[in-house]
Design a protein around this motif. Structure first.
Motif, PDB file in Angstrom:
ATOM      1  N   ARG A  43      82.637  30.494 153.864  1.00  0.00           N
ATOM      2  CA  ARG A  43      83.318  29.684 154.890  1.00  0.00           C
ATOM      3  C   ARG A  43      82.395  28.646 155.520  1.00  0.00           C
ATOM      4  O   ARG A  43      82.528  28.315 156.705  1.00  0.00           O
ATOM      5  N   LEU A  44      81.432  28.155 154.719  1.00  0.00           N
ATOM      6  CA  LEU A  44      80.534  27.109 155.207  1.00  0.00           C
ATOM      7  C   LEU A  44      80.946  25.769 154.616  1.00  0.00           C
ATOM      8  O   LEU A  44      81.274  25.686 153.424  1.00  0.00           O
ATOM      9  N   GLY A  45      80.907  24.726 155.431  1.00  0.00           N
ATOM     10  CA  GLY A  45      81.136  23.385 154.901  1.00  0.00           C
ATOM     11  C   GLY A  45      79.937  22.968 154.066  1.00  0.00           C
ATOM     12  O   GLY A  45      78.792  23.248 154.429  1.00  0.00           O
ATOM     13  N   CYS A  46      80.194  22.339 152.944  1.00  0.00           N
ATOM     14  CA  CYS A  46      79.086  21.993 152.044  1.00  0.00           C
ATOM     15  C   CYS A  46      79.435  20.756 151.232  1.00  0.00           C
ATOM     16  O   CYS A  46      80.535  20.652 150.687  1.00  0.00           O
ATOM     17  N   ARG A  47      78.477  19.813 151.172  1.00  0.00           N
ATOM     18  CA  ARG A  47      78.622  18.653 150.280  1.00  0.00           C
ATOM     19  C   ARG A  47      77.647  18.819 149.121  1.00  0.00           C
ATOM     20  O   ARG A  47      76.507  19.255 149.327  1.00  0.00           O
ATOM     21  N   VAL A  48      78.078  18.447 147.920  1.00  0.00           N
ATOM     22  CA  VAL A  48      77.217  18.503 146.728  1.00  0.00           C
ATOM     23  C   VAL A  48      77.184  17.104 146.125  1.00  0.00           C
ATOM     24  O   VAL A  48      78.241  16.546 145.803  1.00  0.00           O
ATOM     25  N   GLN A  49      75.976  16.525 146.005  1.00  0.00           N
ATOM     26  CA  GLN A  49      75.867  15.147 145.508  1.00  0.00           C
ATOM     27  C   GLN A  49      74.645  14.971 144.622  1.00  0.00           C
ATOM     28  O   GLN A  49      73.618  15.628 144.826  1.00  0.00           O
TER      29      GLN A  49
END
Length: 597
Positions: free
Chosen positions: A32-38
């Motif tokens: 339930r953690l917000g996460c961006r992958v780039q």
């Protein structure tokens, strides 16, 4: 999902670092953690100063080089003028992926970790050193490291108390939904986004140039074990320009037989049209896919069904399986305890995604189409050294391609997707067009007219040197020394007549090594040692540049060893001075390499 608090940035060459990064993203979502992958080069690096928590996942390529999609970031982060407090608000962790058979094992991850500390960042954990050489692959190091990482991250970012963790057996929502169309749209036509001759921008991955193939000729003898092709493309009007040392990227496709088999196993209609809809607002649709798109186009040009699946494939497939026995086996393959068995089933024999789906037919038939893009990675472009010069062949581009084919314990031979696809194309049977674009390579040649150039290119490693020799000869630079290695003079001596003609014009000194023509195998490193006094004279007295291209396994180390012995025997240097001399050549760009696995 809450606002993204965790940022995962990756530098990936073959897709492993990207796969691990996406795994981190999934594990964050389950917690339930917000996460961006780039990808590192698609992230605005100046924003790093505002990021509280960043995980870097990076591979090391070639001789300790960063992957292509983090080279801009690499240049920026090592700027001398960055203050030592630049990242003092950042907590970070670095996960490295490398191969311990190379001298610069995980060099990029180690160096990045040190640099982030120099810039004031706080390390959550010691750097993770994933190793391809481990019998269980990088996961042997990655799995325990990730367990520690999540303990640290959750202590910094506790999830909302009212939201429970999503258990591993429950699939996360798919990235996209496929909206099926009942009938073909009246306007627009399906096809790849391509660069048009009138376009101002040079062709790129998102807009390749569809280059007509002019010829596709086998250049090894009929009895030789390997099929090697010289392939020529017409790039007239493309806006493409290149210099010696540059690289062409080619976007391959799956074979029609594999596409048909895949659609049958999954119960898909190849002619079914759909549009793609992202579920999350910050996710964009793949630029390579037209809208609307047919299933045939998606499977032919986008889904890498001929690749060996990673563990994440089995994790998602297990979640989607409704068949008890198959699901049990898939869960075993995706567990930490099942990695040895997965390696034996999948990695060792190089079993493909398509073959795995055929082995799990009930599960394959029940895969919701929405999950296809989560389950199967995109086909990656393949890079080839350009083997011709625009000064010698205007509006043409040539490549030398070794067709990859080998046997494992599986009945069907293993085939390289791109090389087999290219070899199957026959411009004699009708027009053939191949999506391609060009980028700078890692080799740069001196522009001063009198500087000698020593080139060592065994096998298809000679390709970039043909481009360099053609270019240099056209510019009146004749001090070219080529050490070329192959097995047999009459089987795999590429461009023999061309080299001989240049020798008669005093534009080239050719030193061939035919490894199988005598009892003792003779390789390029032996020829270098034989001509040690010439090599030393050229490097030390005449300021020559030294280049090496070819297979990355043992050849670069063997050639470096030969140079070290030349510096000692012919240059009279002691061992530490010889090592310092070699390091100085590398530092000043007078010793350059381009190698591939």
């Amino acid at each position: 999902m809450p606002n993204p608090q965790l940022l995962v940035l990756f530098g990936s060459q073959t897709g492993t670092a990207q796969d691990v990064s996406e795994r981190l993203g999934r594990e964050a979502r389950r917690r339930r953690l917000g996460c961006r992958v780039q990808a590192l080069d698609s992230y605005p690096v100046v924003n790093l100063i505002n990021e509280p928590l960043v995980i870097f996942v990076c591979a090391t390529t070639g001789q300790g080089d960063p992957p292509d999609n983090m080279k801009n970031f690499w240049r920026f982060i090592f700027r001398k003028n960055l203050p030592t407090t630049a990242l003092c608000q950042m907590e970070f962790a670095v996960l490295g992926l490398g191969d311990s058979s190379y001298t610069k094992f995980n060099f990029v991850a180690k160096k990045l970790h040190r640099r982030l500390l120099q810039l004031g960042g706080s390390a959550l954990l010691p750097v993770c050193l994933g190793d391809d050489q481990h019998e269980l692959g990088p996961d042997a190091a990655v799995d325990p490291w990730l367990r520690d990482l999540w303990d640290r991250v959750l202590s910094l970012l506790p999830p909302p108390p009212d939201l429970a963790e999503i258990p591993p057996g429950v699939p996360l929502p798919s990235k996209f939904t496929l909206l099926f169309l009942q009938e073909a749209p009246s306007t627009g036509s399906e096809g790849q986004r391509v660069a048009h001759p009138s376009s101002q921008e040079p062709p790129s991955e998102s807009k390749p140039f569809l280059a007509p193939m002019i010829s596709n000729q086998r250049v090894t003898g009929p009895s030789h074990f390997q099929d090697v092709r010289l392939i020529e493309f017409d790039i007239s009007g493309s806006g493409i320009s290149f210099a010696a040392g540059d690289v062409v990227l080619i976007q391959p496709s799956n074979s029609a037989a594999h596409v048909q088999q895949f659609c049958q196993v999954l119960g898909l209609d190849p002619d079914q049209l759909f549009t793609l809809q992202p579920r999350e607002p910050d996710v964009s649709c793949p630029t390579r896919l037209p809208q609307p798109c047919s299933m045939r186009h998606l499977v032919s040009h986008y889904l890498d069904i001929a690749s060996v699946p990673r563990r994440s494939f089995f994790e998602l497939l297990a979640c989607l399986s409704l068949h008890e026995l198959e699901r049990e086996k898939l869960l075993e393959f995706s567990s930490a305890q099942g990695q040895e068995e997965l390696f034996e089933y999948c990695n060792r024999p190089r079993r493909t995604i398509l073959e795995v789906l055929c082995d799990f037919p009930h599960t394959a038939a029940a895969i919701p189409p929405d999950y296809l893009l989560d389950l199967i990675p995109a086909i990656r472009p393949r890079a080839f050294s350009i083997a011709s010069s625009m000064l010698a062949h205007p509006s043409r581009l040539q490549i030398l391609v070794a067709v990859v084919q080998f046997q494992t314990r599986l009945k069907e031979p293993r085939r390289g997707l791109c090389s087999s696809w290219l070899a199957s194309l026959d411009p004699g049977q009708g027009p053939v067009r191949v999506p391609l674009w060009v980028r700078p390579g890692s080799l740069a040649f001196p522009e001063t007219p009198d500087t000698p150039v020593i080139m060592v290119g065994p096998g298809t490693g000679v390709a970039p040197f043909r481009a360099a020799i053609q270019e240099r000869v056209a510019q009146g630079q004749t001090r070219n020394f080529l050490f070329f290695g192959c097995r047999w003079r009459d089987q795999d001596f590429y461009w023999e007549a061309e080299w001989q003609e240049l020798e008669t014009r005093d534009c080239l000194t050719l030193v061939p090594a035919f490894s199988r023509e005598q009892e003792q195998k003779v390789y390029v490193q032996h020829r270098l040692r034989e001509l040690g006094s010439l090599v030393w004279e050229l490097l030390d007295r005449q300021g020559a540049y030294f280049y090496l291209a070819g297979n990355a396994k043992s050849m670069p180390a063997d050639v470096s060893e030969a140079l070290m012995s030349i510096f000692q025997e012919d240059g009279g240097l002691c061992s530490p001075d010889a090592a310092a001399y070699l390091a100085r050549l590398q530092r000043t760009q007078r010793f350059q390499t381009e190698t591939w696995a």
